[in-house]
Structures are given as structure tokens and as C-alpha cells.
Write an enzyme that holds these catalytic residues in place. Sequence first.
Site, PDB file in Angstrom:
ATOM      1  N   PHE A 142      43.217  67.212 -43.322  1.00 38.46           N
ATOM      2  CA  PHE A 142      42.114  67.320 -42.363  1.00 38.46           C
ATOM      3  C   PHE A 142      41.538  65.932 -42.143  1.00 38.46           C
ATOM      4  O   PHE A 142      40.999  65.317 -43.064  1.00 38.46           O
ATOM      5  CB  PHE A 142      41.000  68.270 -42.820  1.00 38.46           C
ATOM      6  CG  PHE A 142      39.936  68.384 -41.754  1.00 38.46           C
ATOM      7  CD1 PHE A 142      40.074  69.279 -40.706  1.00 38.46           C
ATOM      8  CD2 PHE A 142      38.828  67.538 -41.750  1.00 38.46           C
ATOM      9  CE1 PHE A 142      39.122  69.344 -39.691  1.00 38.46           C
ATOM     10  CE2 PHE A 142      37.875  67.599 -40.735  1.00 38.46           C
ATOM     11  CZ  PHE A 142      38.034  68.508 -39.708  1.00 38.46           C
ATOM     12  N   ASP A 227      41.502  58.266 -46.464  1.00 38.86           N
ATOM     13  CA  ASP A 227      40.393  58.909 -45.769  1.00 38.86           C
ATOM     14  C   ASP A 227      39.417  59.411 -46.832  1.00 38.86           C
ATOM     15  O   ASP A 227      39.601  60.486 -47.412  1.00 38.86           O
ATOM     16  CB  ASP A 227      40.913  60.065 -44.900  1.00 38.86           C
ATOM     17  CG  ASP A 227      39.784  60.767 -44.150  1.00 38.86           C
ATOM     18  OD1 ASP A 227      38.599  60.541 -44.497  1.00 38.86           O
ATOM     19  OD2 ASP A 227      40.089  61.546 -43.226  1.00 38.86           O
ATOM     20  N   LYS A 256      30.284  60.679 -43.043  1.00 40.75           N
ATOM     21  CA  LYS A 256      29.451  61.692 -43.700  1.00 40.75           C
ATOM     22  C   LYS A 256      28.270  61.079 -44.479  1.00 40.75           C
ATOM     23  O   LYS A 256      27.296  60.700 -43.861  1.00 40.75           O
ATOM     24  CB  LYS A 256      30.328  62.585 -44.571  1.00 40.75           C
ATOM     25  CG  LYS A 256      31.314  63.383 -43.699  1.00 40.75           C
ATOM     26  CD  LYS A 256      31.814  64.668 -44.315  1.00 40.75           C
ATOM     27  CE  LYS A 256      32.436  65.549 -43.256  1.00 40.75           C
ATOM     28  NZ  LYS A 256      33.884  65.654 -43.316  1.00 40.75           N
TER      29      LYS A 256
HETATM   30  C1  LIG Z   1      34.730  65.560 -42.058  1.00 46.12           C
HETATM   31  C2  LIG Z   1      35.979  64.788 -42.197  1.00 46.12           C
HETATM   32  C3  LIG Z   1      36.497  64.037 -41.123  1.00 46.12           C
HETATM   33  C4  LIG Z   1      35.904  64.067 -39.742  1.00 46.12           C
HETATM   34  O1  LIG Z   1      34.585  63.645 -39.683  1.00 46.12           O
HETATM   35  P1  LIG Z   1      33.694  64.030 -38.386  1.00 46.12           P
HETATM   36  O2  LIG Z   1      32.426  63.252 -38.611  1.00 46.12           O
HETATM   37  O3  LIG Z   1      33.492  65.504 -38.420  1.00 46.12           O
HETATM   38  O4  LIG Z   1      34.445  63.585 -37.192  1.00 46.12           O
HETATM   39  C5  LIG Z   1      37.633  63.296 -41.362  1.00 46.12           C
HETATM   40  N1  LIG Z   1      38.236  63.288 -42.557  1.00 46.12           N
HETATM   41  C6  LIG Z   1      37.767  63.996 -43.603  1.00 46.12           C
HETATM   42  C7  LIG Z   1      38.469  63.927 -44.915  1.00 46.12           C
HETATM   43  C8  LIG Z   1      36.631  64.785 -43.461  1.00 46.12           C
HETATM   44  O5  LIG Z   1      36.196  65.522 -44.483  1.00 46.12           O
END
Ligand SMILES: *Cc1c(COP(=O)(O)O)cnc(C)c1O
Length: 404
Positions: A142, A227, A256
Site C-alpha cells: 500500500f 516507504d 502522516k
Molecule cells: C497512508 C500511506 C500512504 C499514503 O499516504 P496519503 O497521505 O494517504 O496519500 C503511503 N504509504 C503508506 C505506507 C501509507 O501508510
Amino acid sequence: MSSSVIDLLATEARFGAHNYQPIGVVLTRGEGVWVWDTEGNRYLDCLSAYSAVSQGHCHPKILAAMVEQAHRLTLTSRAFHNDQLALFYEEIAALTGSHKVLPMNSGAEAVESAIKSVRKWGYEVKGVPDGQAEIIVCADNFHGRTLGIVGFSTDAETRGHFGPFAPGFRIIPFGDAAALEAAITPNTVAFLVEPIQGEAGVIIPPAGYFTEVRELCTANNVMLVLDEIQTGLGRTGKLLAEQHEGIEADVTLLGKALSGGFYPVSAVLSNNDVLGTLRPGQHGSTFGGNPLACAVARAAVRVLVEEGMIENAATQGARFLQGLKDIRANTIRDVRGRGLMLAVELHPEAGRARRYCEALQGKGILAKDTHEHTIRIAPPLVITSDQVDWAIEQFATILTQDFS
Ligand SMILES: *Cc1c(COP(=O)(O)O)cnc(C)c1O
């Protein structure tokens, strides 16, 4: 539910695109680990807006920084300098040991920016023939919701009827270093991966996986892009999840909790020349690096470190994990986690995780199901031992019931 709450739900359903199916609670206030609904009920937030509110709801110091900056200057665009950006760069680079920083807004934008940057690096530094760059990603990943990103998702819901998608991605199983080795070609520019797969259900790779991944990427001149949008900034009990294996990514993505939930702020951090290939006019964002975002992010990172939240995530995470493991219930198939990134996976026969989350709401806990049978638990990093113990009691009460 009161009639005013029912009205709000009906209005949302009438005007909003139905791309979410929230649990039936309307929140109006938050403080620390707690949130309150419009009827005055209090809940322990065990989702923290998918880890964006790691510092706790409405942290007073982040709030003060935001208000102070909002009075002075909010947006200049990058056409001009502002007096917060340099300080944000300096502080985030010092904290993470990065050399270059690219500020963006959402997490997905950070991922997109990293993809653009590693491709450009591939053509201009590694010497990959134009248009041939390949990026390796993992099944069940994700990384966000843009077209570029959902094109390499393996989830049917995420991809379905959104194509055609961009080429240039190869998908391998998560946690399998041999699969990575086999997938690398001379045109591979990067391996993009989550240290722990969050949305997939808090999937922790085998010990030693990232050490092998690091070696393979180095040996093949492939950029390791971690990520850490969810795992970073203390969530797993370390500043960055990469530290659990003592490795360093070439490119790290943060989002985040970078703003403590006040404002969308994300960043691409790089340890080498990947971001150096970007020249004026080649990439940008109207809001990226704005002074309000920078002031908020500086405060969010400062309180995370100064108030010991990272250490607290390690301590309380271990306590929470043990408490969940001690629950004797036939419904539980697996309990796993690192720091305060935890999950309870239910036996398929036990019924859907969403039913358990709805029952937890009745006990004063807000948690989120993922993938049918998993309850994910990620409270703010300011949670105390007493609050953890109380939460475990509520989980024990609900998990020993049968909602199949
Ligand atoms: C939440 C998340 C994203 C995307 O972030 P958004 O601010 O919702 O675009 C990307 N990678 C990971 C691992 C995430 O948990």
C-alpha cells in the site's frame, strides 16, 4: 443515536462520494489518546488516523506552532523563499541523517515524487536507456491512491476499473530476498517497499530480510526506497523502522505523523544523489514546503523526540503486544506487532473483523479492521501503561465473544 447525528450521517450519504464506509460514530473533539463523539461518549483512539496522530490529538505545542505561524504567513509558493523551509530541512536532515529533503503534502505525493526521482536518477546517473526504467514493488503493497501508485497495487478493489496504468513496475512477494535478486535487471532503478506492510494487516518480514535487501540493492546499484509513511517517526518504537535491522535506505518517505495530524505534510529524504537530479522546473507543488506546513512539522518532530514518544512506543508496544498475546480466545489466530503498530488476526470462522470493531466501540475503543479478518491497533504514542491495561481488558471482553 440522536436525531442530529442521524441527520449528519444522512447528509454525508446524500452528498458524499461513497468511497469510505466509516464506523457509525461522529467525532467532534480530541485530546491526547482520547476522542469524543457528538453525544459526549469518550473513546480511546486505537487508529490514530492511520498513524498520523501519533503525537496525540491536538497536541498543545503543535497547535501553538500552527496558530502562531498562521497569524504570520501561510503560503508563499516556492516562487519565493520563506523563513521556515530552511529550518525544516535542517532539523529533519539532522534527525534522520539525510542529505537532501523534498517537501510535499500527502503521502501519495511523496511516493510519486520518489518514483519520478529514482527514474530520473536511473537515466542520468545509472545510465538506463530512456523509457526502460524498472521499479520493483511487493505484492499486497500500500503506497497510496494516485493512478501511478494504484497501477502497481495487487488489490482488485484498489485497481479495479481505474486503468490503463503506467508500465515499468515488477511485483514480487514481500519478505522474499531471493525473489528480489531474481527480479533485478540492468534496468532496475529502485526497490520500493514498506518496512512493515500496514494496510496488508501489519505484516512483519522475516528477521534478516532487510539486511539482505540492502546488500542486494547495493550490489546491483538499485536504490532502496523505504516507504516509512506509516512505520516512520516512532510508530514501531524506533525513529525509523529501518533501524530495527540497522540498515539505511537510499530514499525514505515520511508523511502522516510528520505533522502530528494537523495538516498534510510529507517528505522525500535521500542519502545520495537521487534528489540531486531534480532541476528547477522539473518537479514541484504549490503547497509543498509552505511555511505553515514547515512550522507544524518542526513542532511535530520536536515533541516526538523531546517528550520521549519513540521510547514510549517501544515500552507500551511491548506491553500491549504481551497483553494481547495473553488473551485466551478461540477467535484469535495471530497477534503481532512492533512498537505501537499492532494487529489481531481472527480465525476466518470467527466472523468479520468489522463486527469486532463495532463491538469495541461499545466498550469505548475505536479500532479499524483491515482485510476482513484483521483488527489493527495503533494508538497515539503518548499512551500510558494504565491506558494500555484498560484497552487490553476491553479487547479481552470482545475477543472472547463470537460474532460469526
Ligand atoms: C497512508 C500511506 C500512504 C499514503 O499516504 P496519503 O497521505 O494517504 O496519500 C503511503 N504509504 C503508506 C505506507 C501509507 O501508510
